[in-house]
Write a protein that holds these residues in place. Structure first.
Motif, PDB file in Angstrom:
ATOM      1  N   ILE A  48       0.830  -1.211   0.000  1.00 22.63           N
ATOM      2  CA  ILE A  48       0.000   0.000   0.000  1.00 22.63           C
ATOM      3  C   ILE A  48       0.866   1.263   0.000  1.00 22.63           C
ATOM      4  O   ILE A  48       0.723   2.114  -0.883  1.00 22.63           O
ATOM      5  CB  ILE A  48      -1.000  -0.029   1.166  1.00 22.63           C
ATOM      6  CG1 ILE A  48      -2.051  -1.116   0.904  1.00 22.63           C
ATOM      7  CG2 ILE A  48      -1.661   1.332   1.353  1.00 22.63           C
ATOM      8  CD1 ILE A  48      -3.104  -1.243   1.978  1.00 22.63           C
ATOM      9  N   PRO A  49       1.799   1.454   0.955  1.00 20.38           N
ATOM     10  CA  PRO A  49       2.666   2.636   0.857  1.00 20.38           C
ATOM     11  C   PRO A  49       3.612   2.573  -0.338  1.00 20.38           C
ATOM     12  O   PRO A  49       3.943   3.619  -0.913  1.00 20.38           O
ATOM     13  CB  PRO A  49       3.427   2.642   2.185  1.00 20.38           C
ATOM     14  CG  PRO A  49       3.319   1.245   2.703  1.00 20.38           C
ATOM     15  CD  PRO A  49       2.014   0.727   2.219  1.00 20.38           C
ATOM     16  N   ASP A  50       4.043   1.385  -0.742  1.00 19.00           N
ATOM     17  CA  ASP A  50       4.908   1.272  -1.917  1.00 19.00           C
ATOM     18  C   ASP A  50       4.204   1.859  -3.134  1.00 19.00           C
ATOM     19  O   ASP A  50       4.788   2.654  -3.890  1.00 19.00           O
ATOM     20  CB  ASP A  50       5.273  -0.185  -2.189  1.00 19.00           C
ATOM     21  CG  ASP A  50       6.288  -0.742  -1.193  1.00 19.00           C
ATOM     22  OD1 ASP A  50       6.847   0.066  -0.410  1.00 19.00           O
ATOM     23  OD2 ASP A  50       6.509  -1.964  -1.179  1.00 19.00           O
ATOM     24  N   ALA A  51       2.944   1.469  -3.332  1.00 17.33           N
ATOM     25  CA  ALA A  51       2.177   1.986  -4.470  1.00 17.33           C
ATOM     26  C   ALA A  51       1.921   3.482  -4.308  1.00 17.33           C
ATOM     27  O   ALA A  51       1.980   4.244  -5.282  1.00 17.33           O
ATOM     28  CB  ALA A  51       0.846   1.233  -4.590  1.00 17.33           C
ATOM     29  N   GLY A  52       1.656   3.914  -3.069  1.00 15.89           N
ATOM     30  CA  GLY A  52       1.395   5.326  -2.815  1.00 15.89           C
ATOM     31  C   GLY A  52       2.592   6.205  -3.120  1.00 15.89           C
ATOM     32  O   GLY A  52       2.463   7.251  -3.768  1.00 15.89           O
ATOM     33  N   PHE A  53       3.774   5.798  -2.677  1.00 15.16           N
ATOM     34  CA  PHE A  53       4.969   6.603  -2.924  1.00 15.16           C
ATOM     35  C   PHE A  53       5.340   6.600  -4.407  1.00 15.16           C
ATOM     36  O   PHE A  53       5.820   7.608  -4.932  1.00 15.16           O
ATOM     37  CB  PHE A  53       6.134   6.102  -2.075  1.00 15.16           C
ATOM     38  CG  PHE A  53       6.075   6.566  -0.643  1.00 15.16           C
ATOM     39  CD1 PHE A  53       6.062   7.914  -0.336  1.00 15.16           C
ATOM     40  CD2 PHE A  53       6.022   5.646   0.399  1.00 15.16           C
ATOM     41  CE1 PHE A  53       6.002   8.348   0.987  1.00 15.16           C
ATOM     42  CE2 PHE A  53       5.958   6.078   1.723  1.00 15.16           C
ATOM     43  CZ  PHE A  53       5.950   7.430   2.019  1.00 15.16           C
ATOM     44  N   GLU A  54       5.117   5.477  -5.083  1.00 22.46           N
ATOM     45  CA  GLU A  54       5.386   5.434  -6.515  1.00 22.46           C
ATOM     46  C   GLU A  54       4.484   6.409  -7.265  1.00 22.46           C
ATOM     47  O   GLU A  54       4.925   7.164  -8.145  1.00 22.46           O
ATOM     48  CB  GLU A  54       5.183   4.014  -7.048  1.00 22.46           C
ATOM     49  CG  GLU A  54       5.357   3.875  -8.564  1.00 22.46           C
ATOM     50  CD  GLU A  54       6.733   4.307  -9.049  1.00 22.46           C
ATOM     51  OE1 GLU A  54       6.838   4.743 -10.212  1.00 22.46           O
ATOM     52  OE2 GLU A  54       7.709   4.212  -8.271  1.00 22.46           O
ATOM     53  N   GLN A  55       3.201   6.437  -6.902  1.00 24.98           N
ATOM     54  CA  GLN A  55       2.279   7.377  -7.525  1.00 24.98           C
ATOM     55  C   GLN A  55       2.642   8.819  -7.173  1.00 24.98           C
ATOM     56  O   GLN A  55       2.496   9.728  -7.998  1.00 24.98           O
ATOM     57  CB  GLN A  55       0.849   7.070  -7.094  1.00 24.98           C
ATOM     58  CG  GLN A  55       0.271   5.789  -7.677  1.00 24.98           C
ATOM     59  CD  GLN A  55       0.042   5.894  -9.177  1.00 24.98           C
ATOM     60  OE1 GLN A  55      -0.223   6.960  -9.703  1.00 24.98           O
ATOM     61  NE2 GLN A  55       0.129   4.763  -9.868  1.00 24.98           N
ATOM     62  N   ALA A  56       3.111   9.048  -5.951  1.00 20.58           N
ATOM     63  CA  ALA A  56       3.524  10.396  -5.545  1.00 20.58           C
ATOM     64  C   ALA A  56       4.698  10.878  -6.382  1.00 20.58           C
ATOM     65  O   ALA A  56       4.743  12.042  -6.805  1.00 20.58           O
ATOM     66  CB  ALA A  56       3.883  10.408  -4.068  1.00 20.58           C
ATOM     67  N   ARG A  57       5.662   9.995  -6.630  1.00 20.34           N
ATOM     68  CA  ARG A  57       6.811  10.386  -7.455  1.00 20.34           C
ATOM     69  C   ARG A  57       6.370  10.732  -8.873  1.00 20.34           C
ATOM     70  O   ARG A  57       6.887  11.672  -9.495  1.00 20.34           O
ATOM     71  CB  ARG A  57       7.855   9.267  -7.454  1.00 20.34           C
ATOM     72  CG  ARG A  57       8.638   9.185  -6.137  1.00 20.34           C
ATOM     73  CD  ARG A  57       9.775   8.201  -6.226  1.00 20.34           C
ATOM     74  NE  ARG A  57       9.319   6.825  -6.115  1.00 20.34           N
ATOM     75  CZ  ARG A  57       9.204   6.161  -4.976  1.00 20.34           C
ATOM     76  NH1 ARG A  57       9.487   6.763  -3.834  1.00 20.34           N
ATOM     77  NH2 ARG A  57       8.796   4.903  -4.964  1.00 20.34           N
ATOM     78  N   LEU A  58       5.401   9.969  -9.390  1.00 23.37           N
ATOM     79  CA  LEU A  58       4.877  10.279 -10.725  1.00 23.37           C
ATOM     80  C   LEU A  58       4.150  11.626 -10.717  1.00 23.37           C
ATOM     81  O   LEU A  58       4.266  12.411 -11.667  1.00 23.37           O
ATOM     82  CB  LEU A  58       3.918   9.168 -11.177  1.00 23.37           C
ATOM     83  CG  LEU A  58       4.546   7.793 -11.441  1.00 23.37           C
ATOM     84  CD1 LEU A  58       3.452   6.762 -11.749  1.00 23.37           C
ATOM     85  CD2 LEU A  58       5.544   7.862 -12.594  1.00 23.37           C
ATOM     86  N   LEU A  59       3.409  11.882  -9.642  1.00 22.35           N
ATOM     87  CA  LEU A  59       2.685  13.143  -9.526  1.00 22.35           C
ATOM     88  C   LEU A  59       3.638  14.329  -9.581  1.00 22.35           C
ATOM     89  O   LEU A  59       3.428  15.285 -10.355  1.00 22.35           O
ATOM     90  CB  LEU A  59       1.912  13.167  -8.204  1.00 22.35           C
ATOM     91  CG  LEU A  59       1.345  14.519  -7.765  1.00 22.35           C
ATOM     92  CD1 LEU A  59       0.204  14.940  -8.676  1.00 22.35           C
ATOM     93  CD2 LEU A  59       0.889  14.467  -6.308  1.00 22.35           C
ATOM     94  N   PHE A  60       4.697  14.298  -8.757  1.00 22.13           N
ATOM     95  CA  PHE A  60       5.601  15.440  -8.693  1.00 22.13           C
ATOM     96  C   PHE A  60       6.524  15.517  -9.909  1.00 22.13           C
ATOM     97  O   PHE A  60       7.215  16.526 -10.093  1.00 22.13           O
ATOM     98  CB  PHE A  60       6.413  15.386  -7.399  1.00 22.13           C
ATOM     99  CG  PHE A  60       5.558  15.548  -6.167  1.00 22.13           C
ATOM    100  CD1 PHE A  60       4.772  16.675  -6.000  1.00 22.13           C
ATOM    101  CD2 PHE A  60       5.519  14.562  -5.181  1.00 22.13           C
ATOM    102  CE1 PHE A  60       3.965  16.830  -4.872  1.00 22.13           C
ATOM    103  CE2 PHE A  60       4.728  14.710  -4.050  1.00 22.13           C
ATOM    104  CZ  PHE A  60       3.939  15.850  -3.898  1.00 22.13           C
TER     105      PHE A  60
END
Length: 303
Positions: A48-60
């Protein structure tokens, strides 16, 4: 330098009341002493956090033109960007996705509203799952607080019909490695934080004790806010906190979780189920909403 206490939250899920009370007593003692701790055994699967941080990196990493469309109004959901002499801070704020017709949204209640979703496949699902997992941990902690105060475990959780929940993703660019953030003091109930890469948390208690601890991506930093201090009549004392990042590109996730806006500030001291006129009845008094209104500045939610 002393480090933050490490608490295994597994015991809070134990079906044995005695075991759960023992675990709640540990949480209570740490919140009274320091106002913060590192939690393991929180039950959040690493995916869950792995997917969240990956999406966050894509966002920024989105182009500036795309990110501009996600820009939030002051204090609202979406992207907030601030720049100083040291670099740029991007904060993306989201929460429960409430429609514009919802009473709290229509009334302009700070912190409530529809989200601004970026054009990233999987972003919404990843953030929704992460938020739900973190809220589950907060409810576990509220149950521990209620138990430690002699109330039923669901005493505070029952006041979660529509609480203020904000998940914030912070990304700093242009800062040198080893950058130290400014001290902040959480104003809400519980504040939970996770990091995408190893970082250092520094907590300063009200007594001036400074605790410095390495934080790994698998752990959760739990901090008591000013609202929790008020709810417990000062039994818990909200500390100050800052981050020290070895990698300037680290993404920090922070989830703030309060109670319902109409929950009374003395709800930990009332007697659930009291009939009118019985001892323990609590009349109208200050609410969570009133406390937050006088504690937070208009742009605190996005500061």
């Amino acid at each position: 330098m002393a480090t933050l206490p490490l608490i295994d939250l597994t015991g809070l899920r134990d079906p044995s009341p005695a075991a759960a009370e023992h675990a709640a007593a540990k949480v209570d003692a740490v919140l009274r002493g320091f106002g913060a701790f590192l939690a393991i055994g929180h039950g959040i699967p690493s995916r869950i956090p792995d997917a969240g941080f990956e999406q966050a990196r894509l966002l920024f990493g989105l182009p500036a033109s795309t990110r501009a469309a996600l820009r939030a109004e002051r204090g609202g959901r979406g992207l907030h960007t601030t720049t100083d002499d040291e670099g740029t801070v991007d904060r993306f704020v989201l929460g429960p996705d409430l429609p514009s017709a919802h009473a709290l949204v229509a009334a302009g209640t700070p912190g409530y509203g529809p989200n601004r979703w970026p054009p990233l496949h999987g972003f919404r699902d990843a953030m929704t799952a992460w938020q739900r997992a973190l809220v589950d941990v907060c409810e576990l902690l509220y149950a521990a607080v209620a138990t430690a105060h002699g109330q039923a475990p669901d005493h505070l959780v029952a006041r979660h019909r529509c609480p203020l929940v904000q998940l914030c993703l912070d990304h700093r660019s242009g800062h040198a490695a080893g950058h130290q953030h400014r001290w902040t003091a959480p104003i809400g109930g519980f504040e939970l934080a996770m990091v995408g890469r190893p970082a250092t948390s520094v907590v300063r208690s009200r007594d001036g004790v400074v605790l410095q601890s390495p934080v790994e991506p698998a752990s959760v930093l739990v901090t008591a806010g000013a609202l929790l201090e008020e709810l417990t009549g000062g039994r818990y004392r909200a500390p100050q906190h800052r981050w020290e990042l070895g990698d300037a590109g680290t993404v920090i996730m922070t989830l703030r979780h309060d109670l319902d806006h109409d929950a009374p500030l003395d709800c930990l001291r009332d007697r659930s189920g009291a009939e009118p006129g019985e001892p323990g009845e609590v009349g109208p008094g200050p609410t969570v909403s009133a406390f937050l209104a006088r504690t937070a500045s208009p742009d605190t939610l996005a500061s």
